[in-house]
Enzyme design. Sequence first.
Site, short mmCIF file in Angstrom:
data_model
loop_
_atom_site.label_atom_id
_atom_site.label_comp_id
_atom_site.label_asym_id
_atom_site.label_seq_id
_atom_site.Cartn_x
_atom_site.Cartn_y
_atom_site.Cartn_z
N THR A 79 0.84 -1.22 0.00
CA THR A 79 0.00 0.00 0.00
C THR A 79 0.86 1.25 0.00
OG1 THR A 79 -1.59 -1.17 1.40
CG2 THR A 79 -1.95 1.18 1.09
N ASP A 253 -4.89 -0.72 -4.96
CA ASP A 253 -3.52 -0.37 -4.55
C ASP A 253 -2.49 -1.38 -5.06
OD1 ASP A 253 -4.22 -2.37 -2.69
OD2 ASP A 253 -3.39 -1.30 -0.96
N HIS A 254 -2.87 -2.65 -5.13
CA HIS A 254 -1.96 -3.72 -5.59
C HIS A 254 -2.77 -5.02 -5.64
CE1 HIS A 254 -1.98 -4.93 -1.40
NE2 HIS A 254 -1.64 -3.71 -1.07
C1 GP9 Z 1 -2.44 -1.14 6.49
C2 GP9 Z 1 -2.94 -1.23 5.11
C3 GP9 Z 1 -2.56 -2.53 4.48
O1 GP9 Z 1 -2.56 0.10 7.10
O2 GP9 Z 1 -2.61 -0.13 4.34
O3 GP9 Z 1 -1.23 -2.55 4.12
P1 GP9 Z 1 -0.66 -3.58 3.05
O4 GP9 Z 1 -0.38 -4.85 3.76
O5 GP9 Z 1 -1.66 -3.78 1.98
O6 GP9 Z 1 0.56 -2.91 2.54
MN MN Z 2 -2.66 -2.70 0.52
#
Ligand code: GP9
Ligand code: MN
Length: 398
Positions: A79, A253-254
């Site tokens: 993220t 986001d991914h």
């Molecule tokens: C945690 C959320 C998830 O605050 O942003 O993080 P990720 O594991 O997807 O990087």
């Molecule tokens: Mn994420």
Amino acid sequence: SASDAEASAEYVQSHEDKPSDYFGAAKGMNVVLISMESTQNFVINQKVNGQEITPFLNSLIKDSFYFSQVYDQTAQGKTSDSEFMIDTGLYPLSSGSAFVRKTENAYRSLPHILSDKDYYSAVFHGNEASFWNREAMYDSLGYNRYFSKADYLVTDENSVNYGIKDIPFFQQSIQHLEKLQNPFYARFITLTNHFPFLLEEEDQFIPEASTSEMVVNRYVTTVRYQDEAIKTFFQDLKASGLYENTMFVLYGDHYGISDKYEHGVLELLGQEDTIVNRMKLQSVPLIIHVPGVEGKTFSNIGGEIDIRATILHLLGISDEDNFSFGHNLFTRDPNHPVIFRDGSFIAKDYLYKAGKCFKSESEAETDINSCEPLMDISRKELGLSDNIVHGDLMRFME
Ligand code: GP9
Ligand code: MN
């Protein structure tokens, strides 16, 4: 050194964006970003047992710019890497997260650029402020305010997995958002659709899928829950009067389904297990909704690194002094590769993955020589970006 900074600036200037009719289409509007946790593009317009996984997004797309071939370019920072690319227009690091390792650097981020246009910048997220070192990094990136877990009423009942569920998260965010100075740039980071995709029965709006992979079966239910949460958010924004003057940028986001479980997605979609099919699964949705502007679907390729330039383009802010490796997606050159952190890429004519070169159209493997010019570009661009991040070179750029 300053001359390395100069070399990067020259490279970027030699790839300047072409104009488009969309320049300034959202000039002066508020900007709401919604970072959709682990959301891959294959869920869009996809049904499971006859039911849509994302009914709200599917309807929103009809009145939005929908980019159907934008790829996840994050690395270990997950993220935080997507946030880093969108705010700085730089590539993530090859290991670790720039949010954790490069907090002290100077940046010219979206909040900095927008504050010159009197925008106020904030992030909303229900997790601990220190997660991914966000609290410190958001200062470096120029945010005015971070609404984190401490700003929400978080209970056992309204939480699952990493924390507060998306529906109460958005509901509780509205009161803060209504008090923000206008215009604002605000990012909302969802959380419920996170591995291992846990959900209570009462929050399941569709039944689980029935592939041989339980992770994928649960994933469709948490994506469906997130879709419902975004729908309630739009309803609340309309009720509060904020909707009309806001541009919305929704992006995955991914990936959510890692290599190990991907066979379940291929099964769900009825696709063959090939390198190219797996590569294409790394596409994330990008939906840009500008109220009052007619929607259109764009199937030209791009990556998360291009989101920043696309936002600036729509806001009518010239990219001249805003150094980045991204290009606005309306005019992005399809021959320019979408570059992944491991050096693989996708371009109009060729794909490169796992040391193999493929023709984009036929998906047939071809001689590695065909990919070499694009491999050079990929190495060069990642190298220039790494020089900037490791050498803190943005401090030399105006
Ligand atoms: C945690 C959320 C998830 O605050 O942003 O993080 P990720 O594991 O997807 O990087
Ligand atoms: Mn994420």
